[in-house]
Scaffold this motif. Structure first.
Motif, PDB file in Angstrom:
ATOM      1  N   GLY A   8       0.854  -1.029   0.056  1.00 24.89           N
ATOM      2  CA  GLY A   8      -0.082  -0.020  -0.001  1.00 24.89           C
ATOM      3  C   GLY A   8       0.712   1.213   0.001  1.00 24.89           C
ATOM      4  N   VAL A   9       2.102   1.266  -0.095  1.00 31.45           N
ATOM      5  CA  VAL A   9       2.991   2.256  -0.143  1.00 31.45           C
ATOM      6  C   VAL A   9       2.593   3.236  -1.330  1.00 31.45           C
ATOM      7  N   PHE A  10       2.516   2.662  -2.413  1.00 31.26           N
ATOM      8  CA  PHE A  10       2.408   3.523  -3.632  1.00 31.26           C
ATOM      9  C   PHE A  10       0.902   4.261  -3.487  1.00 31.26           C
ATOM     10  N   SER A  11      -0.054   3.476  -3.282  1.00 32.33           N
ATOM     11  CA  SER A  11      -1.480   4.141  -3.057  1.00 32.33           C
ATOM     12  C   SER A  11      -1.403   5.148  -2.112  1.00 32.33           C
ATOM     13  N   GLY A  12      -0.714   4.930  -0.937  1.00 31.00           N
ATOM     14  CA  GLY A  12      -0.769   6.116   0.059  1.00 31.00           C
ATOM     15  C   GLY A  12      -0.145   7.265  -0.525  1.00 31.00           C
ATOM     16  N   LEU A  13       1.065   7.219  -0.934  1.00 29.05           N
ATOM     17  CA  LEU A  13       1.833   8.077  -1.477  1.00 29.05           C
ATOM     18  C   LEU A  13       1.170   8.601  -2.859  1.00 29.05           C
ATOM     19  N   TYR A  14       0.526   8.161  -3.727  1.00 30.29           N
ATOM     20  CA  TYR A  14      -0.151   8.741  -4.559  1.00 30.29           C
ATOM     21  C   TYR A  14      -1.347   9.543  -4.307  1.00 30.29           C
ATOM     22  N   ALA A  15      -2.132   9.043  -3.215  1.00 28.89           N
ATOM     23  CA  ALA A  15      -3.135   9.943  -2.402  1.00 28.89           C
ATOM     24  C   ALA A  15      -2.598  11.081  -1.943  1.00 28.89           C
ATOM     25  N   PHE A  16      -1.358  11.081  -1.168  1.00 29.62           N
ATOM     26  CA  PHE A  16      -0.857  12.204  -0.675  1.00 29.62           C
ATOM     27  C   PHE A  16      -0.654  13.148  -1.619  1.00 29.62           C
ATOM     28  N   THR A  17       0.166  12.504  -2.875  1.00 35.28           N
ATOM     29  CA  THR A  17       0.689  13.546  -3.848  1.00 35.28           C
ATOM     30  C   THR A  17      -0.670  14.228  -4.652  1.00 35.28           C
TER      31      THR A  17
END
Length: 168
Positions: free
Chosen positions: A129-138
């Motif tokens: 889930g690192v990418f999904s969280g990072l993408y949401a933050f971005t």
């Protein structure tokens, strides 16, 4: 609207990845996952270049087109691609940077736009889930900065990345 879409994305991450809590911290978010992990998402301008080099090299260590940067070559890449460190973001597990999204920005077709110039997550943190969280933050940070459009490109043979972008 875009903001409600971002909120739904965060709810989707909770559902899919078992987020226990999301807290605002200085320069970003901290997310606690039900598997015991804690991820912190922050702006890249708060990170030392050596740490960025290390994370990028680890993230691309098994890439279809291997990439290896030194401090100097990464700084040249940032300059050549006009990477905006205040519109680029990264993910931390504890004290370790484990993922990043590098963005540039410019006026494109009359609108302020951001361009994903490079995204990666180190191999041992993929699928968590690192990418999904990072993408949401971005996405949230880009909207706050007035970005109207977000563009990216993916290597055709990178099926995993294409699937992630399509999902998010």
């Amino acid at each position: 609207s875009r903001k409600s879409c971002m909120f739904l994305m965060v709810l989707g991450i909770e559902y899919i990845f078992g987020i226990l809590s999301i807290d605002k911290v200085q320069f970003g978010w901290q997310i606690r996952y039900d598997y015991g992990g804690v991820m912190r998402y922050t702006v890249l301008s708060q990170v030392q270049i050596e740490e960025i080099v290390e994370c990028i090299n680890m993230a691309f260590s098994d890439y279809a087109k291997p990439i290896h940067f030194t401090k100097d070559t990464l700084q040249r890449f940032f300059q050549a691609d006009n990477i905006n460190k205040t519109l680029s973001f990264c993910a931390y597990s504890g004290d370790d940077m484990v993922g990043f999204i590098l963005n540039s920005s410019n006026i494109y077709n009359g609108e302020l736009a951001a361009f994903d110039a490079g995204t990666g997550v180190i191999p041992e943190y993929r699928g968590k889930g690192v990418f999904s969280g990072l993408y949401a933050f971005t996405e949230r940070q880009l909207c706050k900065s007035g970005i109207k459009k977000y563009y990216l490109e993916v290597l055709q043979q990178n099926d995993r990345a294409k699937a992630l972008y399509e999902r998010n």
